[in-house]
Design a protein around this motif. Sequence first.
Motif, PDB file in Angstrom:
ATOM      1  N   LEU A   1     -11.565 -29.091 -17.535  1.00  0.00           N
ATOM      2  CA  LEU A   1     -11.860 -28.770 -18.928  1.00  0.00           C
ATOM      3  C   LEU A   1     -10.661 -29.108 -19.820  1.00  0.00           C
ATOM      4  CD1 LEU A   1     -13.709 -25.329 -18.667  1.00  0.00           C
ATOM      5  CD2 LEU A   1     -14.684 -27.628 -18.717  1.00  0.00           C
ATOM      6  N   SER A   2     -10.966 -29.600 -21.018  1.00  0.00           N
ATOM      7  CA  SER A   2      -9.906 -29.880 -21.982  1.00  0.00           C
ATOM      8  C   SER A   2      -9.410 -28.578 -22.594  1.00  0.00           C
ATOM      9  CB  SER A   2     -10.432 -30.799 -23.093  1.00  0.00           C
ATOM     10  OG  SER A   2     -11.449 -30.142 -23.836  1.00  0.00           O
ATOM     11  N   PHE A   3      -8.317 -28.665 -23.377  1.00  0.00           N
ATOM     12  CA  PHE A   3      -7.783 -27.460 -24.006  1.00  0.00           C
ATOM     13  C   PHE A   3      -8.824 -26.837 -24.930  1.00  0.00           C
ATOM     14  CE2 PHE A   3      -5.702 -25.525 -27.718  1.00  0.00           C
ATOM     15  CZ  PHE A   3      -5.008 -24.504 -27.092  1.00  0.00           C
TER      16      PHE A   3
ATOM     17  N   SER B   1      -1.392 -23.160 -28.822  1.00  0.00           N
ATOM     18  CA  SER B   1      -1.615 -24.511 -28.317  1.00  0.00           C
ATOM     19  C   SER B   1      -0.389 -25.026 -27.567  1.00  0.00           C
ATOM     20  CB  SER B   1      -1.937 -25.450 -29.479  1.00  0.00           C
ATOM     21  OG  SER B   1      -1.944 -26.800 -29.056  1.00  0.00           O
TER      22      SER B   1
ATOM     23  N   ARG C   1      -8.683 -25.363 -16.484  1.00  0.00           N
ATOM     24  CA  ARG C   1      -8.064 -26.693 -16.572  1.00  0.00           C
ATOM     25  C   ARG C   1      -8.145 -27.416 -15.234  1.00  0.00           C
ATOM     26  NH1 ARG C   1      -4.271 -23.941 -19.957  1.00  0.00           N
ATOM     27  NH2 ARG C   1      -2.901 -23.573 -18.177  1.00  0.00           N
TER      28      ARG C   1
ATOM     29  N   GLN D   1     -12.090 -27.002 -24.735  1.00  0.00           N
ATOM     30  CA  GLN D   1     -13.136 -26.369 -23.932  1.00  0.00           C
ATOM     31  C   GLN D   1     -12.656 -25.074 -23.298  1.00  0.00           C
ATOM     32  OE1 GLN D   1     -13.885 -29.851 -21.453  1.00  0.00           O
ATOM     33  NE2 GLN D   1     -15.930 -30.082 -22.363  1.00  0.00           N
TER      34      GLN D   1
END
Length: 218
Positions: free
Chosen positions: A124-126, A42, A120, A128
């Motif tokens: 799209l989010s992390f 992350s 990204r 997703q």
Amino acid sequence: MDALLGNLDLWGQATLNTVVLFLGGGALALALGTIVGAMRVSPVPIARAVGTVYVNLVRNTPLTLVFFFFVFGYPKLDLPEIPFMPLGIIALGIYTATYVAEVLRAGINTVPVGQAEAARAIGLSFGQVMTLVVVPQAFRSVVPPMMSVFIALLKNTTVAAGFSIAELAALRATVADSPNRPGTVMEILLWVAVVFVVLVTLLSLVQRHFEKKWRIVR
């Protein structure tokens, strides 16, 4: 054959308990390991730190001690009572999740960075990006090492025999110490080994199936 045929009721129950431990622990390990593996890569420092601490702490703790905590320590926390079987599943799942996370993290690192960046770029989010783009590809590339983790999980179910869970390894004491049941300790252990060989062979067939299927898809 008397050690097997003369105790079919016990063998059936013990094999079923072993399979339940394996499937329950494997499902928990896969779910939790996927989350922890995503945390390990992350971009959020806190998430990476939590994932790292979890993996290093649990993976370096002997599985027997993990079982000791859940079987003997958990009841002293004044929490709702849980039977030994679910506690064994939780112990196996939490422990194996660390290995699943590390295997998955290695698989994530094999996915080209450009794909995540492109995902990204379209908004799209992390979460997703991980669930829709990265993790599916990572799973395809880590089938052999992931299956090795689950084979180790299957073998680790024998630890549960020392904590009042009647799985295959517990048959040594259940059968060999009973005067009304045929079979010596060595005979029981040999048949237990045969059953584990059969179960591991089945897992190997599953591995080859997914390798073949996902090789075609890619």
